[in-house]
Motif scaffolding. Structure first.
Motif, PDB file in Angstrom:
ATOM      1  N   VAL A  42     -49.441 -56.348 -14.406  1.00 12.21           N
ATOM      2  CA  VAL A  42     -49.039 -57.735 -14.155  1.00 12.21           C
ATOM      3  C   VAL A  42     -47.827 -58.105 -15.011  1.00 12.21           C
ATOM      4  N   GLU A  43     -47.853 -57.728 -16.294  1.00 14.96           N
ATOM      5  CA  GLU A  43     -46.745 -58.069 -17.189  1.00 14.96           C
ATOM      6  C   GLU A  43     -45.454 -57.396 -16.734  1.00 14.96           C
ATOM      7  N   ARG A  74     -53.250 -60.291 -10.011  1.00 14.46           N
ATOM      8  CA  ARG A  74     -54.173 -61.144 -10.770  1.00 14.46           C
ATOM      9  C   ARG A  74     -55.485 -61.325 -10.012  1.00 14.46           C
ATOM     10  N   GLN A  89     -34.828 -63.117 -11.062  1.00 11.81           N
ATOM     11  CA  GLN A  89     -34.401 -64.497 -11.249  1.00 11.81           C
ATOM     12  C   GLN A  89     -33.065 -64.560 -11.973  1.00 11.81           C
ATOM     13  N   THR A 146     -44.671 -56.420 -13.703  1.00 10.62           N
ATOM     14  CA  THR A 146     -44.215 -57.055 -12.469  1.00 10.62           C
ATOM     15  C   THR A 146     -43.586 -58.405 -12.750  1.00 10.62           C
ATOM     16  N   GLU A 147     -44.126 -59.141 -13.731  1.00 13.74           N
ATOM     17  CA  GLU A 147     -43.510 -60.417 -14.123  1.00 13.74           C
ATOM     18  C   GLU A 147     -42.131 -60.194 -14.723  1.00 13.74           C
ATOM     19  N   GLN A 148     -41.927 -59.078 -15.460  1.00 18.34           N
ATOM     20  CA  GLN A 148     -40.591 -58.750 -15.960  1.00 18.34           C
ATOM     21  C   GLN A 148     -39.622 -58.529 -14.799  1.00 18.34           C
ATOM     22  N   VAL A 205     -39.857 -59.909 -11.939  1.00 21.04           N
ATOM     23  CA  VAL A 205     -39.588 -61.241 -11.384  1.00 21.04           C
ATOM     24  C   VAL A 205     -38.499 -61.936 -12.199  1.00 21.04           C
ATOM     25  N   ARG A 206     -38.626 -61.881 -13.523  1.00 20.70           N
ATOM     26  CA  ARG A 206     -37.610 -62.531 -14.369  1.00 20.70           C
ATOM     27  C   ARG A 206     -36.243 -61.877 -14.196  1.00 20.70           C
ATOM     28  N   VAL A 234     -47.587 -60.266  -7.993  1.00 18.70           N
ATOM     29  CA  VAL A 234     -48.235 -60.706  -9.242  1.00 18.70           C
ATOM     30  C   VAL A 234     -49.528 -61.439  -8.933  1.00 18.70           C
ATOM     31  N   GLU A 282     -43.511 -62.196  -6.784  1.00 19.57           N
ATOM     32  CA  GLU A 282     -44.495 -63.200  -7.197  1.00 19.57           C
ATOM     33  C   GLU A 282     -45.788 -63.048  -6.406  1.00 19.57           C
TER      34      GLU A 282
END
Length: 437
Positions: free
Chosen positions: A100-101, A269, A111, A103-105, A107-108, A265, A262
């Motif tokens: 998850v972390e 989750r 962005q 994949t969030e990276q 995403v950032r 993610v 997203e």
């Protein structure tokens, strides 16, 4: 010789009441033929429920995984939301503990790319505005220059007109002076002076002609420069607008990638919350099909069954096609549940013991695979309540109550093989009776 044993065995000399009893029995049988008899249909079925959420529910694995811990055993009672077992991941795509972390990276990062392209679009907009302003300024300068040249051309044309008139006058004077000189009326000096004046006027007109021609060429050159400027700025604006549209397309692509990441993610989750198999409702856990630790479950594989605690029981019965027209909604049915003692007088339902009242609430229109039609019965609330000990799937024998007829008619009907009388249920009357109760 008189045999005493014969007299003791055969009472031929005694008075007998057999004939009297025979007549009485015959009369009673004839009278019994006129007693009321309730026609009925005997059917079989089983206990069920009308509500899908009250039926036994299968426990299924929401994701493929490996069993790492059991929290229940067969026969345990659980509440809704209790943990049945815990799973661990078996797919290599989800084994990263920091999935998850990471994949969030991503995403950032996406962005950041989107923000870069948005800034580029802003810069391109500024370039477009600057190019538009520069084009308008350049075109304004060229328009002013053309206006100045037109003014200059007008002045030169006016000067040319004056010079032309002056030349015409000098030419006329020169011609007259020459004629007078030829006639000897003027001296050579005077003729030469007039000739010089004529040549000066002619030279002056030639100079003005050249100026007018040069000014006109300058105007044409400025007009060509104006068209060239328009074309150059159009190319620059088109290229800049293309860069802007390309950046906007990349922004939309980045937003699509961001939405996809997203979504991943959110899915990751949610998947982390599926490692614990939870009870879908309160009830008893039965028929657990997996044993031990380390067994692998497939996606949506059945683990066991939960039988709900709170059930509004009903009965489903199976009716032969020949009896189907006799069964209507609202009709009364007496039920005998397996495991509960009952004394049944099918022709006199009110004298039966151990039967429970029900009403037909639905009759299915399609025939089943067993060649029978299915009907659903609900408890008659105005009568004796059903036993609380009944369970889902228990056997039931039903007696559908029909018309009241004399016994002789029922015997005659059965001897001839006729079906029971067609019976119309008065639902309105039944509902009124229930309401009064």
């Amino acid at each position: 010789m008189k045999l005493e044993s014969f007299d003791k065995i055969y009472h031929v000399h005694r008075k007998s009441n057999v004939k009297r009893w025979f007549v009485v029995v015959i009369l009673l049988c004839i009278a019994a033929l006129f007693l009321p008899w309730t026609q009925n249909i005997k059917v079989k079925g089983n206990v069920t429920t009308l509500y899908q959420d009250q039926r036994p529910q299968q426990l299924n694995s929401p994701i493929p995984g490996k069993i790492i811990k059991w929290h229940v055993k067969n026969g345990d009672y659980v509440n809704k939301g209790d943990t049945i077992l815990q799973l661990s991941e078996v797919k290599e795509d989800y084994m990263d503990p920091l999935l998850v972390e990471r994949t969030e990276q991503q995403v950032r990062a996406k962005q950041g790319v989107r923000n870069y392209y948005e800034a580029k679009v802003g810069t391109t907009d500024s370039q477009l505005k600057a190019l538009g302003a520069a084009r308008e300024l350049k075109l304004s300068q060229l328009k002013v220059k053309i206006s100045q040249l037109n003014s200059k051309l007008a002045a030169e044309e006016a000067e040319l007109l004056a010079t032309t008139n002056e030349l015409a006058l000098s030419e006329d004077q020169f011609n007259r002076q020459k004629k007078m000189y030829d006639e000897g009326l003027v001296s050579l000096t005077q003729f030469q002076q007039r000739s010089v004046a004529y040549q000066n006027a002619l030279a002056k007109k030639t100079v003005i002609d050249n100026k007018v021609a040069q000014t006109r060429q300058e105007i044409v050159a400025v007009e060509i420069e104006q068209n060239s400027t328009i074309q150059d700025y159009a190319e620059k604006l088109s290229k800049t607008e293309g860069d802007r549209l390309q950046s906007m397309g990349l922004i939309e692509g980045s937003m699509g990638d961001i939405a996809k990441l997203e979504n991943q993610v959110a899915n990751y989750r949610a998947r982390q919350g599926l490692y614990a198999v939870l009870a879908s409702q309160s009830g008893q856990v039965v028929q657990l099909s997996k044993a031990g630790i380390g067994e692998i479950l497939k996606d949506a594989e059945s683990i066991g069954t939960i039988v709900p605690n709170q059930v509004d029981y009903a009965v489903e019965i199976h009716v032969r096609p020949v009896d189907l027209p006799l069964l209507k909604e609202g009709q009364r049915v007496m039920c005998v549940f397996d495991g509960f003692p009952a004394i049944v007088f099918s022709g006199w339902p009110n004298t039966s013991y151990g039967t429970f009242a029900a009403k037909v609430i639905a009759v299915e229109s399609n025939i089943g695979a067993n060649g029978l039609f299915r009907a659903l019965l609900a408890e008659d609330r105005g009568q004796k309540p059903w036993p609380p000990q009944i369970k889902m799937g228990a056997g039931v024998q039903g007696i559908a109550i029909l018309n009241d007829v004399p016994i002789w008619y029922e015997l005659w009907r059965n001897i001839n093989g006729f079906p029971p009388d067609y019976y119309i249920v008065d639902n309105q009357k039944s509902a009124t009776t229930d309401g009064k109760k």
